[in-house]
Design an enzyme around this catalytic site. Structure first.
Site, mmCIF file in Angstrom:
data_model
loop_
_atom_site.group_PDB
_atom_site.id
_atom_site.type_symbol
_atom_site.label_atom_id
_atom_site.label_comp_id
_atom_site.label_asym_id
_atom_site.label_seq_id
_atom_site.Cartn_x
_atom_site.Cartn_y
_atom_site.Cartn_z
ATOM 1 N N PHE A 146 -46.272 99.174 13.313
ATOM 2 C CA PHE A 146 -47.347 99.228 14.448
ATOM 3 C C PHE A 146 -48.033 98.540 14.287
ATOM 4 O O PHE A 146 -48.732 98.532 13.032
ATOM 5 C CB PHE A 146 -47.985 100.839 14.164
ATOM 6 C CG PHE A 146 -48.426 101.033 15.394
ATOM 7 C CD1 PHE A 146 -48.117 101.516 16.639
ATOM 8 C CD2 PHE A 146 -49.692 101.302 15.418
ATOM 9 C CE1 PHE A 146 -48.494 102.425 17.661
ATOM 10 C CE2 PHE A 146 -50.446 101.445 16.069
ATOM 11 C CZ PHE A 146 -49.759 102.027 17.912
ATOM 12 N N ASP A 162 -46.117 104.677 6.161
ATOM 13 C CA ASP A 162 -46.670 104.937 7.271
ATOM 14 C C ASP A 162 -46.283 106.416 8.317
ATOM 15 O O ASP A 162 -45.042 106.127 8.388
ATOM 16 C CB ASP A 162 -46.926 104.562 8.234
ATOM 17 C CG ASP A 162 -47.766 104.381 9.363
ATOM 18 O OD1 ASP A 162 -47.020 105.617 9.862
ATOM 19 O OD2 ASP A 162 -48.660 104.074 10.261
ATOM 20 N N TYR A 217 -51.370 113.984 16.161
ATOM 21 C CA TYR A 217 -51.402 114.284 17.628
ATOM 22 C C TYR A 217 -49.440 114.217 18.024
ATOM 23 O O TYR A 217 -49.502 114.435 18.855
ATOM 24 C CB TYR A 217 -51.848 113.471 18.098
ATOM 25 C CG TYR A 217 -52.132 111.693 18.071
ATOM 26 C CD1 TYR A 217 -51.131 111.174 18.375
ATOM 27 C CD2 TYR A 217 -53.251 111.538 17.481
ATOM 28 C CE1 TYR A 217 -51.402 109.833 18.370
ATOM 29 C CE2 TYR A 217 -52.836 109.894 16.999
ATOM 30 C CZ TYR A 217 -52.043 109.372 17.808
ATOM 31 O OH TYR A 217 -52.099 107.849 17.583
ATOM 32 N N LYS A 218 -48.238 113.664 16.819
ATOM 33 C CA LYS A 218 -47.304 113.690 17.493
ATOM 34 C C LYS A 218 -46.676 114.762 17.263
ATOM 35 O O LYS A 218 -46.943 115.135 17.204
ATOM 36 C CB LYS A 218 -46.610 112.004 16.884
ATOM 37 C CG LYS A 218 -47.479 110.460 17.362
ATOM 38 C CD LYS A 218 -47.160 109.120 16.567
ATOM 39 C CE LYS A 218 -47.794 108.294 17.204
ATOM 40 N NZ LYS A 218 -47.469 107.411 18.445
ATOM 41 N N ARG A 259 -38.020 104.272 25.687
ATOM 42 C CA ARG A 259 -37.796 105.728 24.786
ATOM 43 C C ARG A 259 -37.971 107.558 24.760
ATOM 44 O O ARG A 259 -39.039 107.507 25.345
ATOM 45 C CB ARG A 259 -39.127 104.820 23.756
ATOM 46 C CG ARG A 259 -39.270 105.318 22.460
ATOM 47 C CD ARG A 259 -40.332 105.060 21.544
ATOM 48 N NE ARG A 259 -41.889 105.398 22.209
ATOM 49 C CZ ARG A 259 -43.297 105.127 21.648
ATOM 50 N NH1 ARG A 259 -43.346 104.590 20.202
ATOM 51 N NH2 ARG A 259 -44.426 106.667 22.301
#
Lengths: 408, 408
Positions: free
Chosen positions: B125, B195, B220-221, B367
């Site tokens: 990321f 990560d 938050y995922k 995705r």
């Protein structure tokens, strides 16, 4: 001031009196701690319920576009800017004050290459000193601490990259003369940075008028954004071309969704965004600032001076032995009044039991904040009355008020 | 799989099926974007309404003690720890992933004095690479990028302080073999940092089992804390004595309310707290993790593998021309499935219009994330059906789906 009726008359002609109903204040409390956690704006519960149930729950990821989540930091910055004498594109809303201090202190040193001294006040809010110490260590610089204005002439020299001061002393409420001190920093080529945590939303902060270079501040005190609401940074437009953050995150990238390997900072103030902002807390701040829409910093400041002056006047009359820790001249004082007292801690607890919420600060400070947006002159009268009565009854010596809680 | 009924049978025997009703999902949506923004837990609106109206509005500053706001970060860390194979006192919840990356990358270099090389993957990321670049610049170090596992033997040498990798590739869902790669880093004396943004809450993360030194991740995922919920850090207990954060704030101080001039870090993981946390967003995460109480990471992972495998199986049957970008072996794949398609962007928009919410990632990735906590096997069937039907109808070539929004 000789009667509560006289205080009520001041409320009757107060041009800001109508603001109070924009806040949901408990009926049994006189809240003199808005400088620690601001009150709840009346419209915030419904706004956040809509965000949580509809924007998050129903619309889910689509709300980043549809509900303008992605542009919320810039919108909040735009609402905040007039309260601190800045333009919207000089303000970023992100992270905590501590993290913003780190970004801007590193950035300040980069804006002044060859200089590596950071000057701070010993009595700053401690985080400011800790963070500046860390920046000095990372950059191989020096942290220089001053005790007050008299030390500045010696402390400021051509090695100084940045002078970073807390505008309002969190213990005493003493105010730095920001315009003069900014000019003093500039005379040696240093940048001036102001921590506005205890200023924004209550004082007539005028970053342009001061000539300030950088500033930070929090969103949860006089701005009423809610507990731990995101903080803000200010970078004067003239410094934005040379701005280089040490925390380059994707929200501060020129094209966040290109997901490119190289960091290309967003133009201007935008690069001070880092990661995904905590939207619920951020939208709380957005709603709180919309509550203050159209309210001028000057009128807030004028009322705050009158509130604090009245409190001091009443306690001068009623409790002449109390030791004022705050400056007597309202022009040199923030929107708070502090007293030193050997029993400051239990005194504050006794007042809280009476419904007058102030707070204690080490070692012996009883601190009372006066948020001009929602406090009335009768609140000042009633609060002073409670201080008088609590002391007269010896409540500050009651052992049940002496036990310390984790947070005071 | 030859019928929707067969998928429904899998749901009927799914031991996690009951979890779905703990979430408030819109009726007309199949939500395959929980890897970008997790769904709303059903109990969150009432919890946050109480926090906002009662704890903040009525109790005001008192809630820092009364409502345990001050200890919420530690409580959230305790709820999260079992989902990532860590102990509660190895986890801190604070700030954003980006800011936590910064803290831990600097800390990693300090734990390995004399070493100043940071090794990351080019396909990380992007923020990870930007932040590591900044750390390398501040510490006078070197950022070394690898393209994949084959590059590790050359990249890892005695100058490397830390190897920092994204456990699940956010584009393809490809998974690093964390245990083996951690051991590889350790063989040259480097620390291994993970990560876990796309792992925590969906994969059987086992930091202890992997021997991991450090980790970060977002709330938050798959953890469903709400938009921009605070992130987390992990520091293995064996490294905590030598931990030295570059962001020393008052919430990470041993005695925050002593307000002392010198920074004395809180013992252990505590020093990774910095400023006042955004409480509304943090309590959202607390509530979300309480929703997952008693759910094992292993069972989430097992279901996620079956969901993603079923999706691939169905699209293999129905759309044999689709190019799978994710690993076919479920053990090498996170809880997402990605396809490369020249019209990936409009295809994703067409699916959103059909109520199947996935997302697009540059340059050509469609995705689909499969959150095992709330997705059913019939959702997989229905979603695959929509992909088939959208492609068959040529909706990915419809010009009205081609215009790019700000966030996709």
């Amino acid at each position: 001031m000789t009667s509560r009726e006289r205080a009520a008359e001041l409320d009757a002609v107060d041009e800001l009196a109508g603001l109070r109903e924009r806040f949901a204040l408990p009926a049994d409390v006189i809240y003199l701690d808005g400088n620690s956690l601001g009150a709840l704006p009346a419209s915030t519960p419904a706004r956040l319920a809509r965000v949580i149930e509809h924007e998050w729950g129903e619309r889910l990821i689509r709300s980043w576009n549809e509900a303008d989540w992605f542009t919320t930091p810039a919108r909040v910055a735009g609402r905040l800017a007039p309260l601190i004498g800045a333009d919207a594109d000089e303000v970023a809303v992100a992270d905590s004050t501590s993290v913003n201090l780190f970004k801007l202190l590193v950035a300040a040193c980069r804006l002044r290459p060859g200089r590596r001294t950071l000057v701070l006040e010993r009595g700053s809010f401690p985080t400011d000193v800790y963070i500046a110490g860390s920046v000095a260590e990372l950059l191989g610089g020096e942290l220089r601490l001053v005790d007050g204005p008299d030390d500045l002439p010696d402390a400021l020299d051509e090695t100084v990259a940045v002078l970073s001061l807390t505008h309002v002393d969190f213990r005493t409420g003493a105010l730095w003369p920001a315009r003069e001190v900014t000019a003093q920093a500039h005379r040696v080529g240093a940048l001036a940075m102001w921590d506005l945590c205890h200023s924004a939303g209550a004082l007539d902060v005028d970053l342009h008028g001061w000539g300030a270079d950088l500033a930070v501040g929090c969103g949860y005190k006089y701005l009423n954004g809610g507990p731990g609401a995101p903080a803000f940074c200010f970078v004067a437009r003239r410094h934005q071309d040379g701005l280089a953050t040490p925390l380059p995150g994707w929200h501060g990238h020129a094209e966040p969704f290109a997901m490119g390997l190289d960091y290309a900072p967003a133009p201007g103030i935008g690069q001070l965004a880092v990661g995904t902002p905590p939207m619920l807390s951020l939208i709380g701040l957005d709603e709180a600032l919309s509550t203050m829409d159209g309210v001028s910093a000057k009128s807030l400041r004028a009322k705050g001076q009158r509130l604090t002056s009245l409190f001091i006047e009443l306690l001068d009359q009623w409790c002449p032995d109390l030791v004022l820790a705050s400056p007597r001249d309202p022009r040199s004082r923030g929107s708070q009044v502090s007293y030193r007292h050997a029993d400051a801690y239990p005194l504050v607890q006794a007042l809280i039991e009476r419904g007058v919420i102030g707070d204690f600060r080490e070692p012996d400070i009883a601190r009372f904040g006066f948020a001009p947006a929602y406090l009335r002159f009768v609140d000042v009268w009633d609060a002073a009355r409670h201080v008088r009565d609590a002391l007269a009854a010896g409540e500050h010596r009651d052992p049940r008020f002496a036990a310390r809680g984790a947070v005071t």
